[in-house]
Scaffold this motif. Structure first.
Motif, short mmCIF file in Angstrom:
data_model
loop_
_atom_site.label_atom_id
_atom_site.label_comp_id
_atom_site.label_asym_id
_atom_site.label_seq_id
_atom_site.Cartn_x
_atom_site.Cartn_y
_atom_site.Cartn_z
N GLN A 108 17.47 -22.92 97.03
CA GLN A 108 18.84 -22.02 96.83
C GLN A 108 18.91 -21.02 97.96
O GLN A 108 17.74 -20.70 98.58
N ASP A 109 19.95 -20.08 97.94
CA ASP A 109 20.09 -18.90 98.86
C ASP A 109 19.91 -19.65 100.35
O ASP A 109 19.70 -20.85 100.79
N GLY A 110 19.80 -18.48 101.14
CA GLY A 110 19.42 -19.10 102.68
C GLY A 110 20.86 -18.99 103.35
O GLY A 110 21.97 -19.05 102.86
N PHE A 111 20.77 -19.34 104.57
CA PHE A 111 22.32 -19.34 105.46
C PHE A 111 21.88 -20.63 106.49
O PHE A 111 20.99 -20.70 107.17
N LEU A 112 23.06 -21.33 106.44
CA LEU A 112 23.21 -22.40 107.27
C LEU A 112 24.18 -22.10 108.48
O LEU A 112 25.26 -21.95 108.25
N PHE A 113 23.84 -22.60 109.82
CA PHE A 113 24.56 -22.41 110.79
C PHE A 113 24.42 -23.39 111.98
O PHE A 113 23.28 -24.07 111.77
N GLN A 147 7.79 -17.95 117.94
CA GLN A 147 6.49 -17.03 117.69
C GLN A 147 6.96 -15.41 117.76
O GLN A 147 6.20 -14.78 116.98
N GLU A 148 7.97 -15.13 118.55
CA GLU A 148 8.38 -13.68 118.41
C GLU A 148 8.92 -13.27 116.90
O GLU A 148 8.57 -12.53 116.41
N LEU A 149 9.78 -14.33 116.77
CA LEU A 149 10.43 -13.97 115.41
C LEU A 149 9.52 -13.89 113.91
O LEU A 149 9.65 -13.33 113.32
N SER A 150 8.28 -14.88 114.23
CA SER A 150 7.49 -14.87 113.23
C SER A 150 6.66 -13.65 112.97
O SER A 150 6.02 -13.27 111.98
N GLN A 151 6.67 -12.72 114.05
CA GLN A 151 6.08 -11.46 113.87
C GLN A 151 7.09 -10.47 113.12
O GLN A 151 6.47 -9.63 112.78
N LEU A 152 8.20 -10.75 112.91
CA LEU A 152 9.04 -9.63 112.35
C LEU A 152 9.11 -9.65 110.82
O LEU A 152 8.50 -8.64 110.50
N TYR A 153 9.60 -10.63 110.23
CA TYR A 153 9.48 -10.59 108.64
C TYR A 153 9.01 -11.92 108.40
O TYR A 153 9.40 -12.96 109.07
N THR A 186 15.68 -10.40 102.30
CA THR A 186 17.06 -9.91 101.97
C THR A 186 18.09 -10.42 102.89
O THR A 186 17.80 -11.00 104.13
N ILE A 187 19.37 -10.07 102.35
CA ILE A 187 20.44 -10.66 103.40
C ILE A 187 20.52 -10.05 104.61
O ILE A 187 20.92 -10.83 105.66
N GLN A 188 20.01 -8.91 104.74
CA GLN A 188 20.07 -8.30 106.02
C GLN A 188 19.17 -8.97 106.84
O GLN A 188 19.48 -9.17 108.18
N THR A 236 18.12 -11.89 106.71
CA THR A 236 18.51 -13.28 107.35
C THR A 236 19.45 -13.16 108.16
O THR A 236 19.52 -13.77 109.15
N LEU A 237 20.53 -12.17 108.21
CA LEU A 237 21.59 -12.05 108.88
C LEU A 237 20.99 -11.78 110.26
O LEU A 237 21.26 -12.31 111.88
N ILE A 238 19.85 -11.05 110.63
CA ILE A 238 19.38 -10.63 111.84
C ILE A 238 18.92 -11.78 112.43
O ILE A 238 19.12 -11.99 113.64
N ILE A 239 17.99 -12.59 111.50
CA ILE A 239 17.43 -13.59 112.31
C ILE A 239 18.44 -14.73 112.75
O ILE A 239 18.30 -15.08 113.79
N VAL A 240 19.42 -14.98 112.07
CA VAL A 240 20.50 -15.74 112.45
C VAL A 240 21.11 -15.38 113.73
O VAL A 240 21.32 -16.12 114.48
N ASN A 241 21.35 -14.16 113.89
CA ASN A 241 22.16 -13.38 114.96
C ASN A 241 21.37 -13.59 116.32
O ASN A 241 21.60 -14.10 117.29
N ILE A 242 20.01 -13.52 116.05
CA ILE A 242 19.01 -13.71 117.33
C ILE A 242 19.02 -15.07 117.53
O ILE A 242 19.18 -15.24 118.94
N LEU A 243 18.76 -15.99 116.77
CA LEU A 243 18.73 -17.28 116.91
C LEU A 243 20.00 -17.97 117.81
O LEU A 243 20.06 -18.66 118.73
N GLU A 244 21.10 -17.25 117.14
CA GLU A 244 22.31 -17.86 118.05
C GLU A 244 22.66 -17.25 119.24
O GLU A 244 22.95 -17.95 120.39
N ALA A 245 22.18 -16.03 119.34
CA ALA A 245 22.18 -15.33 120.87
C ALA A 245 21.28 -16.00 121.83
O ALA A 245 21.26 -15.74 122.87
N CYS A 246 20.00 -16.29 121.27
CA CYS A 246 18.84 -16.89 122.07
C CYS A 246 19.50 -17.77 123.25
O CYS A 246 18.89 -18.05 124.24
N GLU A 247 20.72 -18.43 122.71
CA GLU A 247 20.95 -19.32 123.87
C GLU A 247 21.44 -18.78 125.05
O GLU A 247 21.28 -19.43 126.17
#
Lengths: 256, 155
Positions: free
Chosen positions: A176-181, A200-206, A224-226, A228-239
């Motif tokens: 349950q929960d989580g965010f799909l993109f 590797q860098e992301l795993s250091q965060l949360y 938390t939702i916040q 989750t959204l931070i990670i989503v934004n980073i992954l999308e912008a990584c491109e």
């Protein structure tokens, strides 16, 4: 017939190739008897067969390029050539692990949307520990992580959530929960490369959980939702970010 | 369409004619056999076999401990090129003892389903084998013993 002469495959590794280019392979792979003789005398010919990966097709004496991208080569295990191309549209391929969304239940089979041209089918017996009486608890709209067992252009793709030994090994219903993109396929492959810096860098965060499907879909869940959204934004912008920009962004976040 | 009263000769003639018709109608290829060339190139459409990709399900900092265990398992499998782990759990009974037990077990249960005559034969064989083992003779199977006759009790 093609009027252009082909170029040696080894010369183009790491460079851009366009559809229609003909790549010549070294003499070991010739199908003539002469090639065989060469093979025997050379002694340093690679064993095994050459793998002609996505983006390449076998044509006569060489390989024909069918998508534009960078040519890659892997020398181990008989050698492999493939084209590293960028695309957003996924084509189901056998053996790929993907995230599917359940769209319908039809009798004994679930219909999943995997982002391809057709919905894939998933039998309810293809889960670990499922029997005719013990059905998996899957509803419409759930996310499933599974692999393709049949995927070609002539048939509807079929998925299963167990591997060849009958164990689920991480596949099945995603919680349950989580965010799909959705991201492009090139980024997915970059993320799945061994020792990926982004991960590797992301795993250091949360603390968080991540499921990456080869069809371009990523599912993220953090506390938390916040977050989750931070990670989503980073992954999308990584491109589109360079490594420097990414490190700056992460430094700002961990500082906050 | 076998008609009664037909001579055997005419029957044979008819059959032969039928066979001729059939064999003429059979088609066959006039083309010489093509030599099959062994191709040295395999076509593959999946990136999984070309690149070395890690498993898609990941968890960090203990968010989902089961998946973290899975990650270690899957990735070590890939890196070590699938070294098969012989799940040799510490068994209570060693393999040799299992084999010995099974050997005798099969015999005893098999005997249960033999009919009386077979049982007697089996018994003779068993005794012969036992004797061999005890005496240490190899290869020389004693000739068939006479059936056990009634032994008069000695006074």
């Amino acid at each position: 017939m093609a009027a252009e002469r082909g170029t040696a495959a080894e010369a183009l590794v790491g460079q851009v190739v366009l559809p229609g280019d003909l790549l010549l392979l070294p003499a070991h792979y010739d199908e003539d008897a002469e090639g065989e003789r060469l093979r025997l005398s050379a002694g340093a010919a690679p064993q095994g067969r050459l793998l002609c990966g996505p983006g390449l097709r076998r044509s006569g004496a060489g390989l024909l390029v069918t998508t534009c991208g960078l040519l890659r080569h892997r020398p181990g295990g008989g050698g492999a050539y493939w084209v590293d191309s960028q695309q957003k549209r996924y084509v189901p391929v056998k053996g790929d692990h993907v995230i599917g969304i359940v769209t319908a239940k039809a009798g004994d089979v679930f219909r999943l949307d995997v982002g391809g041209s057709e919905p894939a089918s998933l039998s309810y017996l293809a889960f670990e520990g499922a029997t005719k009486r013990n059905r998996p608890n899957v509803q419409v709209g759930d996310l499933i992580y599974g692999q393709f067992v049949v995927a070609n252009k002539d048939m509807e793709p079929e998925m299963v959530c167990i591997d060849s030994s009958g164990k689920s090994s991480g596949m099945g219903l995603i919680g349950q929960d989580g965010f799909l993109f959705k991201v492009s396929l090139g980024l997915i492959r970059k993320l799945l490369a061994p020792k990926c810096e982004i991960i590797q860098e992301l795993s250091q965060l949360y603390p968080f959980e991540l499921v990456i499907g080869m069809n371009g879909r990523i599912w993220v869940k953090a506390k938390t939702i916040q977050q989750t959204l931070i990670i989503v934004n980073i992954l999308e912008a990584c491109e589109y970010m360079t490594a420097e920009q990414r490190k700056q962004a992460l430094a700002k976040l961990s500082g906050n | 369409f076998m008609q009664r009263g037909l001579d055997s000769q005419t029957k044979k003639q008819l059959e032969e004619e039928e066979k001729k018709i059939i064999s003429e109608e059979h088609w066959y290829l006039d083309v010489p056999d093509l030599k099959e060339k062994e191709s040295c190139i395999i076509e593959e459409r999946s990136f999984l076999r070309c690149e070395d990709l890690v498993y898609g399900r990941m968890s960090f900092k203990g968010f989902n401990p089961e998946i973290e265990k899975l990650m270690i398992q899957m990735n070590s499998k890939c890196k070590e090129e699938e070294i098969e782990e012989d799940d040799k759990m510490e068994a209570d009974v060693s393999d040799e003892e299992m084999a010995r037990r099974y050997e005798t077990l099969v015999g005893t249960i098999g005997k249960k389903f033999l009919r009386k005559r077979d049982q007697r034969v089996l018994k003779d064989d068993d005794e012969d084998e036992d004797d061999e083992v005890e005496e240490g003779k190899s290869n020389t199977r004693p000739s068939k013993r006479a059936k056990k006759m009634f032994l008069k009790p000695q006074d």
